[in-house]
Design a protein around this motif. Structure first.
Motif, PDB file in Angstrom:
ATOM      1  N   ASP B 112       0.834  -1.098  -0.042  1.00  8.55           N
ATOM      2  CA  ASP B 112       0.165  -0.077   0.032  1.00  8.55           C
ATOM      3  C   ASP B 112       0.941   1.294  -0.034  1.00  8.55           C
ATOM      4  O   ASP B 112       0.400   2.127   0.392  1.00  8.55           O
ATOM      5  CB  ASP B 112      -1.083  -0.045   1.214  1.00  8.55           C
ATOM      6  CG  ASP B 112      -2.054  -0.989   0.936  1.00  8.55           C
ATOM      7  OD1 ASP B 112      -2.214  -1.388  -0.040  1.00  8.55           O
ATOM      8  OD2 ASP B 112      -2.426  -1.628   2.337  1.00  8.55           O
ATOM      9  N   ALA B 113       2.136   1.065  -0.341  1.00  2.16           N
ATOM     10  CA  ALA B 113       2.994   2.480  -0.492  1.00  2.16           C
ATOM     11  C   ALA B 113       2.726   3.246  -1.586  1.00  2.16           C
ATOM     12  O   ALA B 113       2.645   4.507  -1.655  1.00  2.16           O
ATOM     13  CB  ALA B 113       4.406   1.874  -0.219  1.00  2.16           C
ATOM     14  N   LEU B 114       2.447   2.655  -2.960  1.00  5.21           N
ATOM     15  CA  LEU B 114       2.349   3.098  -4.094  1.00  5.21           C
ATOM     16  C   LEU B 114       1.088   3.786  -4.335  1.00  5.21           C
ATOM     17  O   LEU B 114      -0.010   3.238  -3.965  1.00  5.21           O
ATOM     18  CB  LEU B 114       2.611   2.103  -5.449  1.00  5.21           C
ATOM     19  CG  LEU B 114       2.705   2.857  -6.776  1.00  5.21           C
ATOM     20  CD1 LEU B 114       4.156   3.361  -6.778  1.00  5.21           C
ATOM     21  CD2 LEU B 114       2.530   1.565  -7.497  1.00  5.21           C
ATOM     22  N   ILE B 226       1.317  -7.326  -2.991  1.00  3.16           N
ATOM     23  CA  ILE B 226       1.395  -5.986  -2.747  1.00  3.16           C
ATOM     24  C   ILE B 226       0.331  -5.148  -3.448  1.00  3.16           C
ATOM     25  O   ILE B 226       0.434  -5.281  -4.567  1.00  3.16           O
ATOM     26  CB  ILE B 226       2.701  -5.318  -3.316  1.00  3.16           C
ATOM     27  CG1 ILE B 226       3.952  -6.342  -2.601  1.00  3.16           C
ATOM     28  CG2 ILE B 226       3.051  -3.829  -2.926  1.00  3.16           C
ATOM     29  CD1 ILE B 226       4.014  -6.051  -1.152  1.00  3.16           C
ATOM     30  N   THR B 227      -0.554  -4.628  -2.618  1.00  3.95           N
ATOM     31  CA  THR B 227      -1.456  -3.627  -3.272  1.00  3.95           C
ATOM     32  C   THR B 227      -1.258  -2.238  -3.432  1.00  3.95           C
ATOM     33  O   THR B 227      -0.089  -2.091  -2.606  1.00  3.95           O
ATOM     34  CB  THR B 227      -2.834  -3.856  -2.451  1.00  3.95           C
ATOM     35  OG1 THR B 227      -2.477  -3.692  -1.029  1.00  3.95           O
ATOM     36  CG2 THR B 227      -3.618  -5.364  -2.727  1.00  3.95           C
ATOM     37  N   VAL B 228      -1.962  -1.429  -3.951  1.00  2.00           N
ATOM     38  CA  VAL B 228      -1.715  -0.096  -4.076  1.00  2.00           C
ATOM     39  C   VAL B 228      -2.669   0.621  -3.504  1.00  2.00           C
ATOM     40  O   VAL B 228      -3.962   0.371  -3.406  1.00  2.00           O
ATOM     41  CB  VAL B 228      -1.082   0.319  -5.567  1.00  2.00           C
ATOM     42  CG1 VAL B 228      -0.169  -0.667  -5.957  1.00  2.00           C
ATOM     43  CG2 VAL B 228      -2.358   0.271  -6.410  1.00  2.00           C
ATOM     44  N   GLN B 229      -2.593   2.220  -3.342  1.00  2.00           N
ATOM     45  CA  GLN B 229      -3.710   3.067  -3.092  1.00  2.00           C
ATOM     46  C   GLN B 229      -4.167   3.690  -4.376  1.00  2.00           C
ATOM     47  O   GLN B 229      -3.638   3.788  -5.136  1.00  2.00           O
ATOM     48  CB  GLN B 229      -3.301   4.150  -2.163  1.00  2.00           C
ATOM     49  CG  GLN B 229      -2.538   3.716  -0.833  1.00  2.00           C
ATOM     50  CD  GLN B 229      -2.415   4.752   0.157  1.00  2.00           C
ATOM     51  OE1 GLN B 229      -3.094   5.694   0.168  1.00  2.00           O
ATOM     52  NE2 GLN B 229      -1.023   4.859   0.677  1.00  2.00           N
ATOM     53  N   PHE B 237      -6.622   9.659  -1.614  1.00  2.00           N
ATOM     54  CA  PHE B 237      -6.035   7.919  -1.724  1.00  2.00           C
ATOM     55  C   PHE B 237      -6.241   7.352  -0.528  1.00  2.00           C
ATOM     56  O   PHE B 237      -6.414   7.764   0.347  1.00  2.00           O
ATOM     57  CB  PHE B 237      -4.419   8.217  -1.868  1.00  2.00           C
ATOM     58  CG  PHE B 237      -3.955   8.848  -2.917  1.00  2.00           C
ATOM     59  CD1 PHE B 237      -3.737   8.211  -4.173  1.00  2.00           C
ATOM     60  CD2 PHE B 237      -3.453  10.013  -3.198  1.00  2.00           C
ATOM     61  CE1 PHE B 237      -3.360   8.391  -5.444  1.00  2.00           C
ATOM     62  CE2 PHE B 237      -3.131  10.595  -4.445  1.00  2.00           C
ATOM     63  CZ  PHE B 237      -2.987   9.648  -5.492  1.00  2.00           C
ATOM     64  N   VAL B 238      -6.866   6.236  -0.904  1.00  2.00           N
ATOM     65  CA  VAL B 238      -7.337   5.150  -0.047  1.00  2.00           C
ATOM     66  C   VAL B 238      -6.731   3.832  -0.226  1.00  2.00           C
ATOM     67  O   VAL B 238      -6.347   3.452  -1.268  1.00  2.00           O
ATOM     68  CB  VAL B 238      -8.940   4.827  -0.042  1.00  2.00           C
ATOM     69  CG1 VAL B 238      -9.626   6.043   0.421  1.00  2.00           C
ATOM     70  CG2 VAL B 238      -9.411   4.785  -1.444  1.00  2.00           C
ATOM     71  N   LYS B 239      -6.551   3.341   0.979  1.00  2.00           N
ATOM     72  CA  LYS B 239      -6.024   1.805   0.750  1.00  2.00           C
ATOM     73  C   LYS B 239      -7.161   0.855   1.087  1.00  2.00           C
ATOM     74  O   LYS B 239      -8.198   1.135   1.315  1.00  2.00           O
ATOM     75  CB  LYS B 239      -5.038   1.738   2.340  1.00  2.00           C
ATOM     76  CG  LYS B 239      -4.078   2.486   2.208  1.00  2.00           C
ATOM     77  CD  LYS B 239      -3.210   2.189   3.582  1.00  2.00           C
ATOM     78  CE  LYS B 239      -1.958   3.044   3.948  1.00  2.00           C
ATOM     79  NZ  LYS B 239      -1.208   2.854   5.130  1.00  2.00           N
ATOM     80  N   PHE B 245     -13.979  -0.515   1.439  1.00  2.00           N
ATOM     81  CA  PHE B 245     -15.143  -1.070   0.672  1.00  2.00           C
ATOM     82  C   PHE B 245     -16.442  -0.620   1.210  1.00  2.00           C
ATOM     83  O   PHE B 245     -17.534  -0.580   0.470  1.00  2.00           O
ATOM     84  CB  PHE B 245     -14.823  -2.744   0.791  1.00  2.00           C
ATOM     85  CG  PHE B 245     -13.496  -2.992   0.282  1.00  2.00           C
ATOM     86  CD1 PHE B 245     -12.625  -2.276  -0.658  1.00  2.00           C
ATOM     87  CD2 PHE B 245     -12.818  -4.461   0.822  1.00  2.00           C
ATOM     88  CE1 PHE B 245     -11.394  -2.702  -0.826  1.00  2.00           C
ATOM     89  CE2 PHE B 245     -11.591  -4.549   0.390  1.00  2.00           C
ATOM     90  CZ  PHE B 245     -10.983  -3.818  -0.444  1.00  2.00           C
ATOM     91  N   ASN B 246     -16.592  -0.903   2.616  1.00  2.00           N
ATOM     92  CA  ASN B 246     -17.896  -0.692   3.139  1.00  2.00           C
ATOM     93  C   ASN B 246     -18.692   0.611   2.800  1.00  2.00           C
ATOM     94  O   ASN B 246     -19.603   0.882   2.525  1.00  2.00           O
ATOM     95  CB  ASN B 246     -18.079  -1.165   4.518  1.00  2.00           C
ATOM     96  CG  ASN B 246     -17.919  -2.562   4.964  1.00  2.00           C
ATOM     97  OD1 ASN B 246     -18.406  -3.244   4.059  1.00  2.00           O
ATOM     98  ND2 ASN B 246     -17.396  -2.810   6.047  1.00  2.00           N
TER      99      ASN B 246
END
Lengths: 298, 344
Positions: B112-114, B226-229, B237-239, B245-246
């Motif tokens: 979640d850094a990018l 590795i996911t991104v924001q 920007f959201v993680k 999601f909710n």
């Protein structure tokens, strides 16, 4: 090559011929070595592929084999499910499918070999059977879907059995006809000469002589249908729960593998590997059994 | 001999199971919700006496099977065409929701850094941004060291609801993408390489340095990718978290959505994750076996009331309470017995 030959061309006749013969011999043996090497290479590639499939299955699948695989039904991710319903469903559908398909195939094969040799109708039947033999199995699934599933308003184990039977028929037809055709005419004539009617000659002489080959054909058909996914997807559908009912959807190993293999959850993926291992080695065992039966008869 | 034994066994089994499994219901369709339906089925069985058999044959298959009435209910990730719903006399309602996340494999870039603004994501998939140290990416990611490495976009080679949701998002944030590529279950991808299934995309991204892909959230968490924001409509920007999601699910305009076919892409709200979608259940309005249809509704009623925690544990997003109530009242008014009385 030609350079070597021409450098010797100033030598007297006999020696020259001998040298030409030697050169030719060398050339032929070289060509033979190259072809042999290519053959061995091709064989090795084939064997390596088979070995790597088996090895991958053992490495990935063996770790997942436990008692639970055989005592628990399929369950959601994280609930320690097994494959019991899929294994039993596959056994039932394969056995009934082969039980339906074999008699039909046997009789058609007999007709082709004994009654319709060279006749137009016989050739037409043979051609259709051969086309069916190489038809994509998904088409057979869709055919049974239209014939059984849609009119009766639901997926069922018996629809799966019928789809598998349709795959079994042309395999048994082909092997039965081939095996009966191998029986010497003298043998038939001997039976006829003793006053046996034709049906008796076929049942008591030809079948007996061709028994091993026919059994092998049936075993090969079993091996073929045991691993079929496509014809079951739209006929028996699959079942998450324990069910032996032939009128309800029924689980099977190939369909379960198909659904689990692409899952996000490790335990489902692991079960898919175990299922693949079970089917592959089951089919391998049947193939080996078929060879042994065939060899044992000779 | 052996065949006879098995036949006898099967027939005996039929005789006994016909009584014991009177409550069995069969559904087929979308692959995406299969794990949560099967988990709900496991817990609902002791509580309701209903045994659900859900088979993941794909959304298209689910739509066809319910039109042919070969199953008790169908399931589809993409909402069914309104005309088809009407001609097939089918009620469509959402069961659960899911999020699509973007995964990357860049040496030195952590979880979640990018940060990827949507239009840059579209440029990456369009092939116009082809290096990770592209000035636009560096500009958006001050503090993250981006290597001089080619970007390898990975997409779904097979037709997929995930691709539909993802390309819908790219179309929503990039006019260029919308006009040149558009949104569909399979599109003509301008750049990158294909992989089969969510698992295929996850594996390709894990094994390819410099790659970027999109998968359903469960595949990213289960495989620890590795996911991104991403940047949402409120330009925050959201993680990719359950809370985000909710937030998106609640922000959706459920009230005005016809046939519950709500669009949850790029919703308003500071904390909303931009790529969320619902998956649907398709139920005949004129069930030929009202008892089985009633059991389908009883099952989902149970799942709405008791299944939220299970859904979240498997990375799904439960329906907001108001939507559940709207679905319940639709069951009551839309699904009728031959004599016109509500089935459930």
């Amino acid at each position: 090559m030609s350079a070597t030959l021409s450098s010797h061309s100033t030598l007297p006749g006999a020696i020259k011929n001998l040298n030409v013969a030697k050169a030719l011999g060398r050339r032929r043996s070289r060509a033979s070595t190259v072809v042999k090497a290519l053959c061995v290479l091709a064989t090795l590639i084939g064997l390596a592929l088979l070995a790597s499939i088996l090895l991958t299955l053992i490495v990935r699948g063996f770790g997942g084999i436990g008692l639970g695989v055989f005592t628990e039904v399929t369950k959601p991710p994280g609930s320690n499910g097994g494959l019991l319903n899929a294994i039993v469903g596959s056994l039932i559908q394969t056995v009934i499918g082969v039980a339906i398909g074999t008699p039909v195939g046997l009789l058609v094969g007999t007709y082709l070999a004994e009654y319709a040799r060279g006749s137009t109708l016989g050739n037409a039947v043979r051609f259709v059977s051969d086309v069916l033999l190489s038809a994509p199995s998904i088409l057979i699934g869709l055919f049974i879907y239209q014939l059984v599933v849609a009119p009766f308003g639901g997926f069922s184990g018996i629809a799966g059995c019928i789809a598998l039977a349709v795959i079994v028929i042309p395999i048994v037809v082909r092997t039965t006809e081939d095996m009966l055709s191998l029986i010497p005419v003298a043998m038939r004539e001997a039976a006829m000469a003793l006053g046996a009617p034709k049906w008796k000659m076929i049942v008591q002489v030809c079948y007996r002589a061709a028994k091993d080959g026919i059994v092998t054909g049936v075993l090969l058909a079993v091996a073929r249908v045991a691993g079929e996914t496509a014809p079951l997807l739209f006929t028996s559908l699959g079942n998450l729960n324990w069910s032996l009912s032939l009128t309800k959807p029924m689980a099977s190993l190939p369909v379960t593998i198909y659904q689990y293999a692409g899952s996000a959850f490790d335990d489902w993926v692991q079960l898919a590997w175990v299922g693949a291992l079970l089917i592959t080695f089951g089919v391998l065992a049947i193939n080996i059994l078929a060879r042994v039966v065939l060899r044992g008869g000779k | 001999m052996k065949i006879n034994t098995v036949l006898a066994f099967a027939l005996a089994g039929y005789a006994t199971t016909a009584v014991a499994q009177a409550q069995q219901i069969t559904g087929a369709g979308a692959t995406f919700p299969a794990p949560v339906y099967s988990k709900w089925a496991e817990s609902a069985k002791p509580a309701t006496g209903i045994e659900l058999n859900y088979q993941a044959i794909g959304s298209g298959g689910g739509q066809n099977q319910i039109l042919n009435r070969t199953v008790d209910f169908g399931a589809s990730d993409a909402p069914m065409d309104a005309a088809k719903l009407a001609s097939g006399n089918i009620l469509q309602f959402p069961a659960v929701m899911g999020a699509v996340v973007v995964i990357v494999n860049i040496p030195g870039v952590e979880m979640d850094a990018l940060k990827l603004p949507g239009e840059l994501l579209a440029d990456i998939y369009a092939g116009t941004i082809s290096k990770w140290n592209d000035p636009k990416l560096v500009e958006a990611n001050r503090g993250v060291t981006l290597p001089n490495l080619a970007i390898a976009p990975v997409y779904r080679a097979d037709g997929s609801g995930t691709s539909f949701v993802y390309t819908s998002y790219l179309s929503a944030v990039s006019a260029d993408w919308k006009s040149k590529v558009g949104a569909a279950t399979s599109v003509k991808w301008p750049a990158g390489a294909g992989a089969k299934g969510n698992d295929g995309v996850a594996a390709t991204v894990r094994n390819t340095k410099g790659s970027i892909g999109y998968v359903e959230n469960a595949y990213a968490t289960q495989n620890k990718l590795i996911t991104v924001q991403l940047r949402n409509k409120a330009r925050q920007f959201v993680k990719p978290t359950a809370a985000a999601f909710n937030a998106a699910a609640s922000a959706g305009n459920w009230r005005d959505a016809k046939n519950f076919a709500v669009d949850l892409i790029d919703q308003a709200g500071d904390t909303s994750w931009p790529i969320v979608s619902a998956t649907f259940i398709l139920l005949p309005k004129d069930p030929k076996d009202p008892g089985r249809s009633a059991n389908v509704m009883k099952f989902f009623d149970w799942a709405f009331t008791n299944g939220a925690a299970t859904a979240q544990a498997l990375e799904y997003i439960p329906l907001p309470g108001a939507v559940q109530d709207a679905v319940r009242s639709a069951w009551h008014t839309e699904i009728k017995n031959p004599d016109g009385k509500p089935v459930f």
